[in-house]
Design a protein around this motif. Sequence first.
Motif, short mmCIF file in Angstrom:
data_model
loop_
_atom_site.label_atom_id
_atom_site.label_comp_id
_atom_site.label_asym_id
_atom_site.label_seq_id
_atom_site.Cartn_x
_atom_site.Cartn_y
_atom_site.Cartn_z
N HIS A 278 17.14 32.49 -25.25
CA HIS A 278 18.30 32.32 -24.36
C HIS A 278 19.49 33.57 -24.17
N THR A 279 18.76 34.87 -24.24
CA THR A 279 19.33 36.13 -23.89
C THR A 279 19.61 35.78 -22.12
N ASP A 280 18.59 35.77 -21.15
CA ASP A 280 19.12 35.35 -19.89
C ASP A 280 19.74 34.82 -19.41
N ARG A 281 20.66 33.33 -20.39
CA ARG A 281 21.67 32.54 -20.18
C ARG A 281 23.24 32.97 -20.65
N ARG A 282 22.65 33.68 -22.48
CA ARG A 282 24.32 33.41 -23.04
C ARG A 282 24.71 34.96 -23.50
N GLY A 283 23.65 36.27 -23.02
CA GLY A 283 23.85 36.87 -22.93
C GLY A 283 23.31 37.48 -24.96
N THR A 284 23.60 39.01 -25.33
CA THR A 284 22.95 39.85 -26.53
C THR A 284 23.66 39.12 -27.85
N ALA A 285 23.63 38.96 -28.67
CA ALA A 285 24.00 39.04 -29.90
C ALA A 285 25.57 39.91 -30.28
N TRP A 286 26.43 39.59 -30.96
CA TRP A 286 27.66 40.84 -31.08
C TRP A 286 26.66 42.07 -31.89
N HIS A 287 25.74 41.58 -32.91
CA HIS A 287 25.25 42.99 -33.16
C HIS A 287 24.23 43.53 -33.24
N TYR A 288 23.50 43.17 -31.60
CA TYR A 288 22.95 44.05 -30.83
C TYR A 288 22.36 45.20 -30.91
N LYS A 289 21.08 45.88 -31.41
CA LYS A 289 21.33 47.29 -31.28
C LYS A 289 19.45 47.34 -31.45
N ASN B 50 14.37 41.46 -31.69
CA ASN B 50 14.68 40.21 -32.05
C ASN B 50 15.22 39.49 -30.99
N HIS B 51 15.17 40.12 -30.13
CA HIS B 51 16.29 38.49 -28.61
C HIS B 51 15.07 38.61 -27.94
N TYR B 52 15.24 37.34 -27.70
CA TYR B 52 14.47 36.65 -26.47
C TYR B 52 14.80 36.15 -24.73
N PRO B 53 14.33 36.92 -23.34
CA PRO B 53 15.23 35.98 -22.37
C PRO B 53 15.24 34.83 -22.61
N GLY B 54 14.25 33.82 -23.09
CA GLY B 54 14.56 32.69 -22.79
C GLY B 54 14.41 32.03 -24.89
N ALA B 55 13.19 30.23 -24.77
CA ALA B 55 13.46 30.10 -26.36
C ALA B 55 12.91 30.91 -26.70
N LEU C 270 11.09 18.50 -30.84
CA LEU C 270 11.12 18.93 -29.11
C LEU C 270 10.81 18.20 -28.50
N HIS C 271 11.97 17.91 -27.46
CA HIS C 271 11.29 18.05 -25.93
C HIS C 271 11.23 19.00 -25.02
N ASP C 272 10.77 18.03 -23.62
CA ASP C 272 11.05 19.12 -22.86
C ASP C 272 12.62 20.25 -22.54
N GLY C 273 13.90 19.48 -22.79
CA GLY C 273 15.09 19.38 -22.67
C GLY C 273 15.62 20.63 -23.42
N LEU C 274 15.01 20.61 -24.53
CA LEU C 274 15.57 21.99 -26.47
C LEU C 274 14.07 22.42 -26.66
N SER C 275 15.00 23.23 -27.06
CA SER C 275 14.09 24.90 -27.61
C SER C 275 15.03 25.10 -28.68
N VAL C 276 14.33 26.36 -29.36
CA VAL C 276 14.54 27.16 -30.22
C VAL C 276 15.39 27.89 -29.68
N SER C 277 17.02 27.93 -30.04
CA SER C 277 17.71 29.25 -29.71
C SER C 277 18.16 30.42 -30.53
N SER C 278 18.30 30.05 -31.81
CA SER C 278 18.98 31.24 -32.70
C SER C 278 17.97 30.86 -33.89
N ALA C 279 17.31 31.26 -34.88
CA ALA C 279 17.47 31.27 -36.28
C ALA C 279 17.67 32.38 -37.10
#
Length: 368
Positions: A17-28, A37-42, A130-139
Amino acid sequence: MTRETLTWLNTMTLIGHTDRRGTAWHYKASEQGGEPNHYPGAIPLKDVRARLFNWEGVHRRVAVELPASTFTEATHYGLDNKPMRWEVIGNRSALDRSDRDTGAVFGVVGPDYKIHQYSDWLLENVAGLLHDGLSVSSAGLLKGGAVAWVEVSVPENLMTDEGVEFRPNLLATTTMDGSSATVYKRTITDVVCDNTRAVALKESGAEFKVRHSKNSELRLEQARDALQIVDTAADEFRRQVAELCAIAVTEDDWQLFLDRTVPWGTKTGKPDNDYMRLLKEERRENLTYIYRNDPRCAPWHGTAHGVVQAVNTYDHHVRLPQKKEDQEPDRVSSWRTDRNLQRTVDGLFDELDRETYLDLEAVLEQAA
């Protein structure tokens, strides 16, 4: 605390969900190899399984080195060149990963310890719910794989009436080093500050734990209860933010809060030496600047929410490591990233928010 490298953080953590909350602190990007390792969505479940959980935790026998009474029973020579033998300890085993043969292990446990396989406890049980309103956002994995987590989240950021943007999550985390139970916990990501914080500041966040005992299992009803936590978290968070924003904090209150959280002098009543006084002055100045000017906190300046945000933001983005070798400019970023990830998984940022609120509450009661 581990010392994760940027390469590890950019390959062994997955951020969605980087299109909503941006990249992580460690993004390189240059540290991610051929697969971002970054995904725009789920994050697809198959990616978590293939990239992170494509191995299992295993028990390995543990042996102790003992003196050999005869040369025939000796298996090797010890450090002092005397004959020694290995004897297996039957009631102990070492925890390790199935794809490793280097001899490095996560930890040593007793006979009743049950490994909670990441693919089962953090993926399979959650995947079926998981239902339509939930998805994996980080791991991700930490400490060479000894710690793992999967975060489930709603797809869209939400907003309170006070302008606080947030995202309710379910954090599922467990370990393979014997250090903690498997935990399913509600967290809230405050997107303005990109921090994970507890919904309830006065009490522990809603969670349940499953110990690594030989008869442990996660029942489907328990997992459903965990997801129910996510579905109902938004209303609770809005209520908590409204309550915090309604608590006025004057400039005098803020100074008293600093005196309580960054007090002058030692615990025995002695004055600070020059070095400690300089460190405290710098911390107080940084906290005050963040509280009054930082866009992640300034909109709520003069409220309890602003105070909590200021302390959390400082701890996330400004606090420096204590060890001098970690204070080198090229190491601070990696240290901070690893620390933030580990403290999020361990729930220590939640504890920081609760302590901040309790300190502020004590100050306000004193001033009343």
